[in-house]
Design an enzyme around this catalytic site. Structure first.
Site, PDB file in Angstrom:
ATOM      1  N   ASP A  34       0.825  -1.212   0.000  1.00  0.00           N
ATOM      2  CA  ASP A  34       0.000   0.000   0.000  1.00  0.00           C
ATOM      3  C   ASP A  34       0.859   1.262   0.000  1.00  0.00           C
ATOM      4  OD1 ASP A  34      -1.595  -2.183   0.713  1.00  0.00           O
ATOM      5  OD2 ASP A  34      -3.012  -0.923   1.797  1.00  0.00           O
TER       6      ASP A  34
ATOM      7  N   HIS B 224      -1.035   4.652  -0.439  1.00  0.00           N
ATOM      8  CA  HIS B 224      -1.998   5.556   0.190  1.00  0.00           C
ATOM      9  C   HIS B 224      -1.591   7.028   0.146  1.00  0.00           C
ATOM     10  CE1 HIS B 224      -5.047   2.785   1.456  1.00  0.00           C
ATOM     11  NE2 HIS B 224      -4.168   2.007   2.071  1.00  0.00           N
TER      12      HIS B 224
ATOM     13  N   ASP C 188      -3.874   0.065  -3.808  1.00  0.00           N
ATOM     14  CA  ASP C 188      -4.097   1.069  -2.760  1.00  0.00           C
ATOM     15  C   ASP C 188      -3.122   2.231  -2.903  1.00  0.00           C
ATOM     16  OD1 ASP C 188      -6.195  -0.375  -1.804  1.00  0.00           O
ATOM     17  OD2 ASP C 188      -5.520  -0.418   0.275  1.00  0.00           O
TER      18      ASP C 188
ATOM     19  N   ASN D 213      -8.370  -2.459  -3.076  1.00  0.00           N
ATOM     20  CA  ASN D 213      -9.755  -2.144  -2.730  1.00  0.00           C
ATOM     21  C   ASN D 213     -10.033  -0.641  -2.733  1.00  0.00           C
ATOM     22  OD1 ASN D 213      -8.071  -2.256  -0.261  1.00  0.00           O
ATOM     23  ND2 ASN D 213      -9.948  -1.623   0.775  1.00  0.00           N
ATOM     24  N   HIS D 214      -8.990   0.191  -2.627  1.00  0.00           N
ATOM     25  CA  HIS D 214      -9.205   1.636  -2.681  1.00  0.00           C
ATOM     26  C   HIS D 214      -9.223   2.164  -4.110  1.00  0.00           C
ATOM     27  CE1 HIS D 214      -9.152   2.988   1.583  1.00  0.00           C
ATOM     28  NE2 HIS D 214      -8.623   1.783   1.741  1.00  0.00           N
TER      29      HIS D 214
ATOM     30  N   HIS E  41      -3.580  -7.901  -4.102  1.00  0.00           N
ATOM     31  CA  HIS E  41      -3.699  -6.890  -3.053  1.00  0.00           C
ATOM     32  C   HIS E  41      -4.232  -7.480  -1.755  1.00  0.00           C
ATOM     33  CE1 HIS E  41      -4.318  -3.148  -0.967  1.00  0.00           C
ATOM     34  NE2 HIS E  41      -5.548  -3.537  -0.681  1.00  0.00           N
TER      35      HIS E  41
ATOM     36  N   HIS F 111      -2.598  -4.817   1.822  1.00  0.00           N
ATOM     37  CA  HIS F 111      -3.942  -4.679   2.408  1.00  0.00           C
ATOM     38  C   HIS F 111      -3.988  -4.436   3.908  1.00  0.00           C
ATOM     39  CE1 HIS F 111      -8.202  -4.840   1.983  1.00  0.00           C
ATOM     40  NE2 HIS F 111      -8.388  -6.042   2.500  1.00  0.00           N
TER      41      HIS F 111
END
Length: 454
Positions: A65, A67, A93, A125-126, A174, A252
């Protein structure tokens, strides 16, 4: 044909300029929405024909990730090397939580356009419209650009691949695995979830959303996520046997050490956003996999000694103006380093490298030198007061570096597990709090956001 080649040349030059601006200033100011749309159009054309399962040949660097933490992303690439000399696999992500989701995503897309065979992007998932509506990306796009661009970004996200294999010996995704995977055909036969609802059922929802079940070995509904499942050790063992693979790499979940090996070292979770959301003290890691499938972890360590709330606005303003870019041609460096962030955000000194078993480590000694205090200056050519103030906050942070001959290959791990399957590797040694920090160029960092899982 000539028109197409000319158009590609123009887009490539645009991508180079965007990368340079992002790395130097941490922003896309100066580029129009039309410029960004041109990049989105090009990257969509590249991603559309790619299957859900992409095949990669090692060596490769695997990122978890991100982010929106632009500075940490750039620092990782500065340490492990960059394309075309190095190959990247990102597990998703890229957006939400951090303040630079736009810049992170555009940087990744531009790198994919310039090095399409060396940069591989998976969907997290993002990168689902419903999720990034709630957790920051939409708000950031509305603030920096407009809602139309946010929609186009999500159209591109729908073209991202779902999982990847490395030499058909390592499976990456992910979220996690699924009991629905019966063979490689289960993965090669998937269709990209271009409609939002397609991300919430079937095999794909598990690949994007599932988590390991660390309490027992049963398959359960993932109550924490409210979607998908929890998978246990038996599912991991069965899948490794069915697909004849040695390792599963996923992201994740935030990990305090930046990564975790589980289930007899057959499952690796890697998380590449140190000091996640600004409130955590977690490290961030990436996994480097050599041509011979030797595995090594590179980790960034957060610094608790510096808080943007302690800087006045005048100092913050001058610090932003004096921000310098990373090296254009970075080289791998495992020496002690220290990174001064812009905007007064949390610092992330580079922790170093160590093998998955962390057999031996060496530490730097504490730096007892007292910095010379210099008067405040608003001159753009002099940033001494800010740097001096930051140095005063330092208490000494550990830098852990592995001995290179201690890195183990996946094959040797398999042999060891075959001999003593119940044996678990010793945990990595705790980094010393008394190591010195050497100065290196500043990089952008993300502010506090949320402490939830990725």
């Amino acid at each position: 044909m000539l028109e197409t080649e000319h158009a590609n040349t123009e887009v490539h030059e645009l991508c180079r300029q965007m990368i340079a601006r992002i790395e130097k200033y941490g922003t896309l100011e100066g580029f129009s929405d039309s410029d960004i749309l041109e990049v989105l159009k090009t990257i969509k054309e590249i991603l559309e024909p790619l299957p859900c399962l992409i095949e990669i040949i090692a060596p490769v660097v695997v990122f978890g990730d991100i982010h929106g933490q632009l500075g940490d992303l750039l620092q990782f690439t500065n340490e492990v090397g960059r394309p075309p000399d190095f190959q990247y696999l990102f597990l998703g992500d890229y957006v939400d939580r951090g303040p630079n989701s736009l810049e992170v995503t555009v940087w990744l897309f531009c790198m994919k356009i310039l090095f399409s065979k060396k940069v591989h992007l998976l969907r997290g998932n993002h990168e689902v419209r419903r999720v990034n509506t709630m957790y920051g990306f939409k708000e950031e796009m509305m603030r920096k650009r407009n809602s139309h661009l946010w929609k186009v970004f999500n159209d591109v996200f729908a073209e991202l691949s779902i999982c990847a294999s490395i030499n058909r010996k390592i499976l990456c995704m992910h979220g996690g695995i699924s009991p629905k995977i019966e063979s490689w055909d289960s993965l090669t036969g998937m269709t990209k979830p271009r409609v939002h609802g397609d991300c919430e059922h079937g095999l794909i929802v598990d690949l994007i959303w599932s988590d390991p079940n660390r309490k027992d070995d049963t398959i359960q509904f993932n109550k924490m996520r409210g979607i998908s499942t929890l998978f246990g050790k038996s599912v991991v063992d069965n899948l490794c046997t069915t697909l004849a693979i040695d390792l599963i790499i996923r992201a994740h979940e935030m990990k305090e050490k930046g990564h975790t090996f589980e289930f007899d070292n057959r499952l690796l979770t890697v998380f590449s956003a140190p000091y996640y959301s600004g409130h955590n003290s977690n490290l961030g890691s990436v996994a480097t996999i050599s041509k011979s499938l030797k595995l090594r972890i590179v980790t960034l360590k957060p610094n608790k000694g510096y808080d943007r709330s302690k800087l006045d606005k005048r100092t913050l303003h001058d610090f932003e103006k004096n921000f310098q870019p990373l090296d254009e041609n970075p080289r791998k460096n495992i020496s002690c380093q220290f990174n001064v962030p812009p905007n007064g955000q949390k610092m992330s000194p580079f922790l170093g490298e160590y093998s998955m078993f962390a057999h031996e480590t060496q530490f730097c000694k504490k730096d007892n030198e007292t910095p010379v205090k210099k008067p405040y200056s608003s001159n753009q050519d002099e940033d001494h007061s800010v740097l001096d103030m930051i140095r005063k906050t330092q208490k000494g942070y550990g830098v852990e570096v592995s001995l290179k001959d201690k890195v183990m290959s996946l094959e040797s791990i398999r042999k060891k597990l075959g001999m003593t399957t119940s044996t678990t590797p010793p945990p990595p040694r705790t980094p010393s709090p008394d190591a010195p920090l050497a100065q290196s160029p500043p990089i952008p960092r993300s502010p506090p956001s949320s402490t939830e899982n990725a």
